[in-house]
Design a protein around this motif. Structure first.
Motif, short mmCIF file in Angstrom:
data_model
loop_
_atom_site.label_atom_id
_atom_site.label_comp_id
_atom_site.label_asym_id
_atom_site.label_seq_id
_atom_site.Cartn_x
_atom_site.Cartn_y
_atom_site.Cartn_z
N GLY A 220 8.84 2.78 -11.69
CA GLY A 220 8.84 1.40 -12.15
C GLY A 220 9.16 0.42 -11.04
O GLY A 220 8.53 -0.64 -10.92
N VAL A 221 10.13 0.77 -10.21
CA VAL A 221 10.52 -0.11 -9.10
C VAL A 221 9.38 -0.24 -8.09
O VAL A 221 9.08 -1.34 -7.61
N LEU A 222 8.73 0.87 -7.77
CA LEU A 222 7.63 0.84 -6.81
C LEU A 222 6.48 -0.02 -7.32
O LEU A 222 5.90 -0.81 -6.57
N GLY A 223 6.13 0.15 -8.60
CA GLY A 223 5.04 -0.65 -9.16
C GLY A 223 5.36 -2.13 -9.16
O GLY A 223 4.53 -2.97 -8.79
N THR A 224 6.57 -2.47 -9.56
CA THR A 224 6.99 -3.87 -9.60
C THR A 224 7.06 -4.46 -8.20
O THR A 224 6.57 -5.57 -7.96
N ALA A 225 7.65 -3.73 -7.27
CA ALA A 225 7.76 -4.22 -5.89
C ALA A 225 6.40 -4.39 -5.26
O ALA A 225 6.15 -5.39 -4.55
N GLY A 226 5.49 -3.46 -5.52
CA GLY A 226 4.14 -3.57 -4.96
C GLY A 226 3.45 -4.83 -5.41
O GLY A 226 2.82 -5.54 -4.61
N HIS A 227 3.57 -5.15 -6.70
CA HIS A 227 2.96 -6.38 -7.22
C HIS A 227 3.57 -7.62 -6.59
O HIS A 227 2.87 -8.57 -6.25
N LEU A 228 4.88 -7.64 -6.45
CA LEU A 228 5.54 -8.80 -5.86
C LEU A 228 5.12 -8.97 -4.39
O LEU A 228 4.91 -10.11 -3.93
N MET A 229 5.00 -7.88 -3.65
CA MET A 229 4.56 -7.97 -2.27
C MET A 229 3.15 -8.55 -2.18
O MET A 229 2.84 -9.34 -1.29
N LEU A 230 2.31 -8.18 -3.13
CA LEU A 230 0.94 -8.71 -3.17
C LEU A 230 0.95 -10.22 -3.36
O LEU A 230 0.26 -10.96 -2.65
N SER B 249 0.83 -1.20 0.00
CA SER B 249 0.00 0.00 0.00
C SER B 249 0.86 1.25 0.00
O SER B 249 0.57 2.23 -0.70
N ALA B 250 1.94 1.23 0.78
CA ALA B 250 2.85 2.38 0.80
C ALA B 250 3.53 2.55 -0.55
O ALA B 250 3.72 3.69 -1.02
N CYS B 251 3.91 1.44 -1.20
CA CYS B 251 4.53 1.51 -2.53
C CYS B 251 3.60 2.17 -3.53
O CYS B 251 4.00 3.09 -4.27
N ALA C 240 8.93 -5.02 -16.94
CA ALA C 240 9.31 -6.07 -17.89
C ALA C 240 10.77 -6.47 -17.70
O ALA C 240 11.11 -7.66 -17.71
N ALA C 241 11.65 -5.49 -17.49
CA ALA C 241 13.08 -5.79 -17.33
C ALA C 241 13.34 -6.55 -16.03
O ALA C 241 14.08 -7.55 -16.02
N VAL C 242 12.74 -6.09 -14.94
CA VAL C 242 12.96 -6.75 -13.64
C VAL C 242 12.42 -8.17 -13.66
O VAL C 242 13.09 -9.12 -13.21
N MET C 243 11.21 -8.36 -14.20
CA MET C 243 10.64 -9.70 -14.21
C MET C 243 11.35 -10.62 -15.20
O MET C 243 11.40 -11.83 -15.00
N ALA C 244 11.92 -10.06 -16.28
CA ALA C 244 12.72 -10.87 -17.20
C ALA C 244 13.94 -11.44 -16.48
O ALA C 244 14.27 -12.63 -16.64
N LEU C 245 14.61 -10.61 -15.70
CA LEU C 245 15.76 -11.09 -14.92
C LEU C 245 15.32 -12.13 -13.90
O LEU C 245 16.00 -13.14 -13.68
N TRP C 246 14.18 -11.88 -13.27
CA TRP C 246 13.64 -12.81 -12.27
C TRP C 246 13.37 -14.18 -12.92
O TRP C 246 13.75 -15.22 -12.38
#
Length: 311
Positions: free
Chosen positions: A223-233, A16-18, A47-53
């Motif tokens: 981009g980092v906040l959006g990606t991190a928020g989804h992963l936390m979910l 939520s904070a993200c 896309a870049a972060v999840m591609a590496l993941w």
């Protein structure tokens, strides 16, 4: 995965904070660079972060990049991009807290779509919650008051797009790995926005060169906040029951009010607080009914199918 409700709640609060911080940053940086550039950064980073993941996980036997339902991935990505587009443009005109409250109408929008498109039975309690949520949004917007005008339609349209995304995801999310899905969501969004940039008068490189260097870091931050928020979910729903987590998600309204006040010195008035409270109560009630009915049917509610807003 072992159930750890305390950690799950902590992750939801972090999510939520993200998202609240991301929305505030979008509003700020939208005055420095075109919104299309902000959208491209948001989805390109994901896309870049999840591609590496996925590249790392596939070496360990994970799902990797293969998708069994590419059309589902494409449609899902388009719907989420539509939601973000309405949201990012709406944030340029609305205060962050009020904007967040309106987007939290998603659970009641899902009820409307399920009734009209899927012909699902909707109980009297659900219709009362739908009416209550829409009433709360009207209190926030106050049509005719001259506060927000036509711009208030943007987060409402974003909620409708995201509700459509949720209805689709509710039916198909179990067919794909959530991490693979997050990659294709980012890829779909970044490709479509890149095409939109090519077709528009906005030139990416000149726009970035004209912006202050701090804006570059803020675009990456979004981009980092959006990606991190989804992963936390995703991680939170593996650690705690959905019924425990769903009400906590409405903390995003509080975070949005706090961050919006810190950055823009804006605080909702008494009517705004009342409307946000009504939306939160009705949205949480609708989400709770979804969870209870899913549990009664012994159908687990996945993280990707949770009736909440995802930026």
């Amino acid at each position: 995965m072992t159930q750890r409700p305390g950690l799950g709640i902590a992750l939801i609060l972090f999510m939520s904070a993200c998202f609240a911080t991301m929305d505030t940053t979008v509003k700020f940086v939208g005055a420095l660079v075109p919104v299309l550039v902000v959208l491209w950064a948001r989805y390109g980073v994901q896309a870049a972060v999840m591609a590496l993941w996925l590249a790392r996980s596939s070496r360990r036997g994970g799902a990797g990049f293969r998708s069994a339902h590419p059309r589902f991935q494409a449609v899902r990505g388009v719907l989420l991009l539509a939601s973000s587009t309405f949201g990012f443009f709406g944030l340029q005109y609305l205060p962050v807290a009020e904007f967040t409250a309106i987007t939290m109408l998603t659970p009641v929008m899902v009820t409307l779509l399920a009734a009209t498109l899927l012909h699902e039975h909707v109980s009297r309690r659900r219709w009362l919650l739908v009416g209550g949520g829409l009433t709360g949004a009207l209190i926030v917007i106050r049509p005719g008051s001259g506060l927000f005008g036509w711009a208030a339609l943007l987060p409402i349209a974003g909620s409708m797009a995201y509700a459509s995304f949720q209805v689709l995801t509710r039916k198909l999310a179990s067919l794909e790995s959530p991490f693979t899905t997050h990659f294709y969501t980012g890829l779909t969004g970044s490709l479509i926005v890149a095409l939109a940039l090519l077709a528009s008068e906005v030139e990416l490189l000149p726009a970035l060169r004209a912006a202050p260097h701090s804006a570059w870091g803020l675009l990456l931050f979004i981009g980092v906040l959006g990606t991190a928020g989804h992963l936390m979910l995703v991680l939170a729903f593996g650690l705690a029951p959905t019924a425990v987590l769903m009400p906590v998600m409405y903390a995003q309204i509080g975070f949005a009010a706090l961050v919006g006040w810190l950055v823009f010195a804006h605080a909702p008035d008494a009517w705004g607080w009342l409307g946000m409270a009504v939306v939160a109560v009705c949205g949480a009630g609708s989400a709770w009914l979804n969870v209870r009915e899913a549990a009664a049917a012994r159908a687990p509610v996945s993280a990707l199918g949770a009736d909440t807003i995802i930026d």
